[in-house]
Design an enzyme around this catalytic site. Sequence first.
Site, PDB file in Angstrom:
ATOM      1  N   HIS A   1      -3.765  14.132 -10.708  1.00  0.00           N
ATOM      2  CA  HIS A   1      -3.972  12.707 -10.976  1.00  0.00           C
ATOM      3  C   HIS A   1      -3.127  12.167 -12.138  1.00  0.00           C
ATOM      4  CE1 HIS A   1      -7.148  11.745  -8.077  1.00  0.00           C
ATOM      5  NE2 HIS A   1      -7.549  12.993  -8.248  1.00  0.00           N
TER       6      HIS A   1
ATOM      7  N   ASP B   1       0.850  -1.190   0.000  1.00  0.00           N
ATOM      8  CA  ASP B   1       0.000   0.000   0.000  1.00  0.00           C
ATOM      9  C   ASP B   1       0.888   1.243   0.000  1.00  0.00           C
ATOM     10  OD1 ASP B   1      -1.593   2.264   1.241  1.00  0.00           O
ATOM     11  OD2 ASP B   1      -3.159   0.757   1.097  1.00  0.00           O
TER      12      ASP B   1
ATOM     13  N   GLU C   1      -4.248   2.290  -4.942  1.00  0.00           N
ATOM     14  CA  GLU C   1      -2.800   2.348  -4.800  1.00  0.00           C
ATOM     15  C   GLU C   1      -2.280   1.139  -4.035  1.00  0.00           C
ATOM     16  OE1 GLU C   1      -4.635   4.938  -1.540  1.00  0.00           O
ATOM     17  OE2 GLU C   1      -4.846   4.836  -3.707  1.00  0.00           O
TER      18      GLU C   1
END
Length: 343
Positions: free
Chosen positions: A204, A191, A234
């Site tokens: 983004h 993560d 993610e």
Amino acid sequence: MTVLSGEAGKTVIVFEDGASDQELSSIIEATLRHASQAYRVIVATSEQAVGECLASCEPVLFIIDADRSPALRFERLVVAVRAASATRSLPVLATVSASNLAALQEAFRLPLVDFILKPLSPDELWGRIRVCLHHAAILGDLERQNEELARKSMTDSLTGLLNTACIVQRCDQEISRAKRYDQPVSFLLVDVDGFRTVNETHGHPVGNEVLRSLAQLVRVNVRGADTVGRYGGEEFLLILPQTARVGAVILAERLRKAIEVSAFTVGSVMVKVTVSIGVATFPDKGVIGRETMFLAVDRAVYRAKTLGRNLVAWLDDAPAEADAVAAGADGGGPAGREEKADD
């Protein structure tokens, strides 16, 4: 096996079982020469020779004198010729006398099998060859398109990794294999720490490029037998077959360090990120299947986040070897016991 003149990339195999005069191959070669086609003609006079031809080249057409092969043998030969993936769509053209046509009708219903009646006319023979090659080309295009569609259905469009549905399916498969062979399989949930800040600061598009580059970095830092997929926005999920927890922790720590020291450049922007990695192993205490594995690996990531991020973590009851890895880690490093977290 006899090789006649022509280009190696355009090979036609002619099967004349036990023939000494090679009449058919001579007609084929003359027809191709007449049509100004630079095909290489290879003559095989036994099934063994056919196998040797297929192993040494990738033919575009297989021509057989069906009068020399009974129907059942003809079908068996066609199936054998197409057994390899490289020749599964190889067109077959049979030359046959009118008197034998009825006996071979069933064989001629096989896919991409065509026939031409004797005596052979060069113009008609070349026309039939062209039709066979054209049909094979159409089928080849369809197969490639289907393979591409299948690949896209399994692949995450941003990172090129397996998508969520596919990586979850692989988890089921690997857990089943581990049960069957009584071997461990470990899972890493990677993560990215604070990724929202990357998107908010740089936008983004930059965040997407960072994820794409990060996915490639993860891929090159795992073994060939390991499987990597994008699990969430993610998050990346890694499957490590035949790997106990200690080995999974070592790999996770190596991956964490590789990401920590990397910088991702997007245009004029340079972004550095860290990751928190959760480790879970099947079989283990409380890990009895896919759902409990996901629960364990998610809680391990949660713990790594709670302890300060940029860590490798797993739940309690870790073996002594994994504790040794934790004790020797530089910066970040693994942590082995679950604790209460508030974010």
